[in-house]
Design a protein around this motif. Structure first.
Motif, PDB file in Angstrom:
ATOM      1  N   ASP A 198       0.834  -1.199   0.000  1.00 47.62           N
ATOM      2  CA  ASP A 198       0.000   0.000   0.000  1.00 47.62           C
ATOM      3  C   ASP A 198       0.870   1.251   0.000  1.00 47.62           C
ATOM      4  OD1 ASP A 198      -2.548   1.444   0.287  1.00 47.62           O
ATOM      5  OD2 ASP A 198      -1.766   1.976   2.252  1.00 47.62           O
ATOM      6  N   ARG A 199       2.021   1.159   0.670  1.00 43.18           N
ATOM      7  CA  ARG A 199       2.940   2.312   0.703  1.00 43.18           C
ATOM      8  C   ARG A 199       4.167   2.108  -0.180  1.00 43.18           C
ATOM      9  NH1 ARG A 199       4.266   2.884   6.792  1.00 43.18           N
ATOM     10  NH2 ARG A 199       3.850   0.651   6.756  1.00 43.18           N
ATOM     11  N   LEU A 200       4.650   0.874  -0.291  1.00 41.95           N
ATOM     12  CA  LEU A 200       5.836   0.608  -1.112  1.00 41.95           C
ATOM     13  C   LEU A 200       5.469   0.670  -2.594  1.00 41.95           C
ATOM     14  CD1 LEU A 200       8.765  -0.207  -1.416  1.00 41.95           C
ATOM     15  CD2 LEU A 200       8.099  -2.591  -1.075  1.00 41.95           C
ATOM     16  N   GLY A 201       6.045   1.631  -3.305  1.00 40.35           N
ATOM     17  CA  GLY A 201       5.754   1.805  -4.726  1.00 40.35           C
ATOM     18  C   GLY A 201       4.645   2.794  -5.010  1.00 40.35           C
ATOM     19  N   ARG A 202       4.054   3.383  -3.970  1.00 40.81           N
ATOM     20  CA  ARG A 202       2.939   4.305  -4.173  1.00 40.81           C
ATOM     21  C   ARG A 202       3.350   5.568  -4.919  1.00 40.81           C
ATOM     22  NH1 ARG A 202      -0.111   5.874   1.223  1.00 40.81           N
ATOM     23  NH2 ARG A 202       1.739   7.165   1.524  1.00 40.81           N
ATOM     24  N   SER A 203       4.597   5.989  -4.786  1.00 34.80           N
ATOM     25  CA  SER A 203       5.054   7.238  -5.413  1.00 34.80           C
ATOM     26  C   SER A 203       5.529   7.063  -6.848  1.00 34.80           C
ATOM     27  CB  SER A 203       6.184   7.857  -4.577  1.00 34.80           C
ATOM     28  OG  SER A 203       5.753   8.126  -3.262  1.00 34.80           O
ATOM     29  N   LEU A 204       5.504   5.839  -7.363  1.00 31.87           N
ATOM     30  CA  LEU A 204       5.946   5.615  -8.737  1.00 31.87           C
ATOM     31  C   LEU A 204       4.974   6.232  -9.734  1.00 31.87           C
ATOM     32  CD1 LEU A 204       7.084   1.876  -8.577  1.00 31.87           C
ATOM     33  CD2 LEU A 204       8.558   3.872  -8.869  1.00 31.87           C
ATOM     34  N   LEU A 205       5.525   6.809 -10.804  1.00 35.71           N
ATOM     35  CA  LEU A 205       4.706   7.315 -11.895  1.00 35.71           C
ATOM     36  C   LEU A 205       4.490   6.200 -12.919  1.00 35.71           C
ATOM     37  CD1 LEU A 205       6.324  10.856 -12.375  1.00 35.71           C
ATOM     38  CD2 LEU A 205       4.408  10.187 -10.900  1.00 35.71           C
ATOM     39  N   GLN A 206       3.688   6.503 -13.937  1.00 36.05           N
ATOM     40  CA  GLN A 206       3.265   5.465 -14.876  1.00 36.05           C
ATOM     41  C   GLN A 206       4.418   4.810 -15.611  1.00 36.05           C
ATOM     42  OE1 GLN A 206      -0.026   4.550 -14.959  1.00 36.05           O
ATOM     43  NE2 GLN A 206       0.785   2.801 -16.093  1.00 36.05           N
ATOM     44  N   ASP A 207       5.464   5.566 -15.928  1.00 35.88           N
ATOM     45  CA  ASP A 207       6.570   5.026 -16.731  1.00 35.88           C
ATOM     46  C   ASP A 207       7.782   4.677 -15.877  1.00 35.88           C
ATOM     47  OD1 ASP A 207       7.135   7.632 -16.041  1.00 35.88           O
ATOM     48  OD2 ASP A 207       8.022   8.175 -17.969  1.00 35.88           O
ATOM     49  N   GLU A 208       7.582   4.450 -14.583  1.00 34.70           N
ATOM     50  CA  GLU A 208       8.707   4.208 -13.678  1.00 34.70           C
ATOM     51  C   GLU A 208       8.631   2.807 -13.070  1.00 34.70           C
ATOM     52  OE1 GLU A 208       9.304   8.860 -12.227  1.00 34.70           O
ATOM     53  OE2 GLU A 208       8.363   7.404 -10.877  1.00 34.70           O
ATOM     54  N   ALA A 209       9.769   2.369 -12.527  1.00 29.52           N
ATOM     55  CA  ALA A 209       9.827   1.050 -11.893  1.00 29.52           C
ATOM     56  C   ALA A 209      10.944   1.041 -10.856  1.00 29.52           C
ATOM     57  CB  ALA A 209      10.067  -0.043 -12.927  1.00 29.52           C
ATOM     58  N   ILE A 210      10.793   0.145  -9.874  1.00 27.16           N
ATOM     59  CA  ILE A 210      11.887  -0.174  -8.954  1.00 27.16           C
ATOM     60  C   ILE A 210      12.290  -1.608  -9.254  1.00 27.16           C
ATOM     61  CG2 ILE A 210      12.662  -0.329  -6.564  1.00 27.16           C
ATOM     62  CD1 ILE A 210      10.416   1.534  -5.763  1.00 27.16           C
ATOM     63  N   GLU A 211      13.545  -1.790  -9.642  1.00 21.71           N
ATOM     64  CA  GLU A 211      14.039  -3.119 -10.000  1.00 21.71           C
ATOM     65  C   GLU A 211      14.869  -3.689  -8.852  1.00 21.71           C
ATOM     66  OE1 GLU A 211      14.311  -2.556 -14.864  1.00 21.71           O
ATOM     67  OE2 GLU A 211      16.154  -2.729 -13.682  1.00 21.71           O
ATOM     68  N   PHE A 212      14.491  -4.892  -8.407  1.00 22.42           N
ATOM     69  CA  PHE A 212      15.200  -5.574  -7.333  1.00 22.42           C
ATOM     70  C   PHE A 212      16.000  -6.741  -7.932  1.00 22.42           C
ATOM     71  CE2 PHE A 212      11.655  -3.485  -5.336  1.00 22.42           C
ATOM     72  CZ  PHE A 212      12.149  -3.058  -4.106  1.00 22.42           C
ATOM     73  N   PRO A 213      17.316  -6.759  -7.745  1.00 22.76           N
ATOM     74  CA  PRO A 213      18.119  -7.878  -8.265  1.00 22.76           C
ATOM     75  C   PRO A 213      17.675  -9.199  -7.643  1.00 22.76           C
ATOM     76  CG  PRO A 213      19.525  -6.050  -7.582  1.00 22.76           C
ATOM     77  CD  PRO A 213      18.144  -5.741  -7.079  1.00 22.76           C
ATOM     78  N   ARG A 214      17.756 -10.273  -8.447  1.00 22.18           N
ATOM     79  CA  ARG A 214      17.443 -11.616  -7.960  1.00 22.18           C
ATOM     80  C   ARG A 214      18.700 -12.463  -8.028  1.00 22.18           C
ATOM     81  NH1 ARG A 214      12.215 -13.959 -10.818  1.00 22.18           N
ATOM     82  NH2 ARG A 214      12.886 -12.767 -12.663  1.00 22.18           N
ATOM     83  N   CYS A 215      18.943 -13.219  -6.994  1.00 21.95           N
ATOM     84  CA  CYS A 215      20.210 -13.961  -6.877  1.00 21.95           C
ATOM     85  C   CYS A 215      20.431 -14.932  -8.020  1.00 21.95           C
ATOM     86  CB  CYS A 215      20.239 -14.700  -5.543  1.00 21.95           C
ATOM     87  SG  CYS A 215      20.237 -13.574  -4.120  1.00 21.95           S
ATOM     88  N   ALA A 216      19.405 -15.712  -8.333  1.00 17.46           N
ATOM     89  CA  ALA A 216      19.586 -16.788  -9.305  1.00 17.46           C
ATOM     90  C   ALA A 216      19.019 -16.454 -10.678  1.00 17.46           C
ATOM     91  CB  ALA A 216      18.930 -18.065  -8.772  1.00 17.46           C
ATOM     92  N   GLU A 217      18.618 -15.214 -10.874  1.00 16.32           N
ATOM     93  CA  GLU A 217      17.981 -14.833 -12.130  1.00 16.32           C
ATOM     94  C   GLU A 217      18.712 -13.654 -12.757  1.00 16.32           C
ATOM     95  OE1 GLU A 217      15.549 -16.522 -13.401  1.00 16.32           O
ATOM     96  OE2 GLU A 217      15.098 -17.808 -11.684  1.00 16.32           O
ATOM     97  N   ALA A 218      18.764 -13.654 -14.079  1.00 17.71           N
ATOM     98  CA  ALA A 218      19.397 -12.537 -14.784  1.00 17.71           C
ATOM     99  C   ALA A 218      18.506 -11.305 -14.769  1.00 17.71           C
ATOM    100  CB  ALA A 218      19.722 -12.943 -16.215  1.00 17.71           C
ATOM    101  N   GLU A 219      17.195 -11.528 -14.898  1.00 19.10           N
ATOM    102  CA  GLU A 219      16.252 -10.419 -14.941  1.00 19.10           C
ATOM    103  C   GLU A 219      15.834 -10.020 -13.534  1.00 19.10           C
ATOM    104  OE1 GLU A 219      15.202  -8.659 -17.585  1.00 19.10           O
ATOM    105  OE2 GLU A 219      16.631  -9.825 -18.770  1.00 19.10           O
ATOM    106  N   PRO A 220      15.805  -8.719 -13.239  1.00 20.99           N
ATOM    107  CA  PRO A 220      15.384  -8.283 -11.902  1.00 20.99           C
ATOM    108  C   PRO A 220      13.867  -8.376 -11.744  1.00 20.99           C
ATOM    109  CG  PRO A 220      15.786  -6.385 -13.296  1.00 20.99           C
ATOM    110  CD  PRO A 220      16.181  -7.596 -14.106  1.00 20.99           C
ATOM    111  N   ALA A 221      13.420  -8.327 -10.511  1.00 23.37           N
ATOM    112  CA  ALA A 221      11.987  -8.235 -10.228  1.00 23.37           C
ATOM    113  C   ALA A 221      11.589  -6.768 -10.331  1.00 23.37           C
ATOM    114  CB  ALA A 221      11.690  -8.778  -8.840  1.00 23.37           C
TER     115      ALA A 221
END
Length: 443
Positions: A198-221
């Motif tokens: 509800d609060r995490l990511g609420r300030s993102l605009l339409q064309d924005e993202a927060i990318e979180f690295p994943r240990c075993a994956e090349a693509e971030p979340a």
């Protein structure tokens, strides 16, 4: 980001003499086998080992910090606002939610692995903190360190908190990845933890993202506005909050209760609180309601599961608008339906009106006179300026992003026509220079 959950860490490990490192490892192995045989260390010896280990890590001038994981999280903020490798303050509020979320998920992980316990250990959450240590290159990468203070250590070492916090971090990232791939986030987190979005990511605009690295994956979340919506729906919450900007008139105000109600262009009525810092502006808007005075309110709004705005939770800014405020005029055009002109008019498209609103916002100087805006039967929009003896119109094709300019001198009948490309900055500059000359303004 660290992917070696449970491993002993700390800034001082690399600086320890090799003999102390060997002693450190030997002592930990000894504590791990405590109770397995008659030669196992006693509880008092186990405690003494931990005290010794802590003294090795802390050093003589330590302020109490025992363990610090400098690269615990490295979320990358993607979007135009972050191209200068900086993070807006409002986004820091989103990231701050991570600390409380991580602690709660870590407690959930602990209880899941220890079904015989009803609650986590008493000192489980003491002394845990996340700190933003740097902003790295590549859009804006938030370098977040995990710190565990001496008072937070459980009777085991390495700390169980570190292990469970790293598991919590991985579970949160996996839930985000699942939502972005249209999979079930509840395979990784309980619905109660998903409510933190509800609060995490609420300030993102339409064309924005927060990318979180994943240990075993090349693509971030990737956490986007759409991903956040899926996470909140999986949380089974009845309501959630969003950052909003609404325009309308203040048609009701209760000064005793310090509340008001704004009437939106579409006829919807939304209540909200009146804070001391916005009292005078809202009162002025209310007193000029009959004159049609509009306001722009930037706020936090609460929505139901049908994505309908229910109420305003808190206000960030209130702005009194010009009577010819262009976005407000365009909002009125959004209410039109096909057939609005004796059954024949084509309604302007929402996408086209969104583009036009952005185009004026980005290219139209504030010192220029605002136009009246009207719909055109074919689905276009017509902007008109009456500047003394000069009549100016700009008929805007919302599909082709072009404008047909026409100027007429009412006294001399002199006129000028021109087709403009409204995707080009040079043509907007041409409009600005013409209007400044006709209105007698100075840039």
């Amino acid at each position: 980001m660290r992917c070696d959950s449970g491993r002993i860490g700390g800034d001082r490990w690399q600086s320890l003499p090799i003999l102390q490192r060997i002693l450190h490892i030997v002592l930990i192995i000894g504590t791990k086998i405590r109770g397995l045989g008659r030669h196992a260390p006693s509880a008092s010896k186990h405690q003494a080992y931990n005290v010794y280990i802590r003294s090795l890590i802390r050093g003589p001038h330590d302020t109490g910090v025992v363990l610090r994981v400098p690269d615990f999280l490295s979320p990358k903020l993607v979007g135009k606002r972050f191209d200068s490798h900086s993070i807006p303050l409002e986004l820091l509020g989103d990231l701050a939610v991570l600390e409380g979320m991580l602690v709660e998920v870590a407690k959930w992980r602990y209880l899941k692995e220890n079904p015989g316990r009803k609650r986590s250990p008493r000192k489980f959450t003491d002394g845990i903190s996340l700190t933003l240590t740097a902003v790295g290159e590549g859009s804006a990468v938030a370098k977040i360190a995990l710190t565990l203070a001496a008072s937070s250590l459980l009777p085991t070492f390495p700390t169980e908190q570190q292990t469970y916090l790293e598991q919590a971090r991985d579970a949160i990232v996996s839930a985000i990845a699942a939502a972005s791939e249209n999979k079930s986030p509840t395979d990784h987190l309980p619905s109660s933890a998903l409510a933190y979005f509800d609060r995490l990511g609420r300030s993102l605009l339409q064309d924005e993202a927060i990318e979180f690295p994943r240990c075993a994956e090349a693509e971030p979340a990737r956490l986007t506005k759409e991903t956040r919506q899926r996470l909140l729906k999986a949380a089974e919450v009845n309501e959630w909050t969003e950052e909003i900007a609404v325009r309308g008139v203040v048609h009701e105000m209760n000064q005793k209760e310090m509340s008001f109600e704004i009437l939106l262009t579409d006829g919807g009525k939304v209540p909200g609180p009146v804070s001391d810092q916005h009292y005078e502006t809202i009162l002025e808007a209310f007193n000029s309601y009959r004159q049609g005075s509009r306001v722009l309110i930037d706020a936090i709004g609460r929505f139901n599961r049908s994505n309908r705005l229910q109420r305003i939770e808190s206000i960030n800014h209130v702005t009194l608008l010009d009577p010819l405020d262009l976005p407000s005029q365009l909002d009125e055009l959004r209410l039109l339906k096909d057939g609005w002109l004796d059954g024949k008019g084509v309604a302007p498209t929402a996408e086209g009106l969104d583009w036009l609103s952005r185009a004026f916002h980005e290219n139209y100087a504030e010192n220029l006179p605002l136009p009246y805006v009207y719909p055109v039967a074919e689905g276009a929009v017509r902007a008109e300026w009456s500047l003394g003896k000069n009549d100016v119109s700009l008929e805007i094709d919302l599909t082709q992003r072009t404008g047909n300019w026409h100027w007429l001198n009412l006294k001399t009948d002199e006129d000028e026509a021109r087709t403009l490309d409204l995707r080009a900055a040079d043509d907007w500059n041409w409009i600005e220079s013409k209007l400044q000359a006709l209105a007698g303004t100075v840039s």
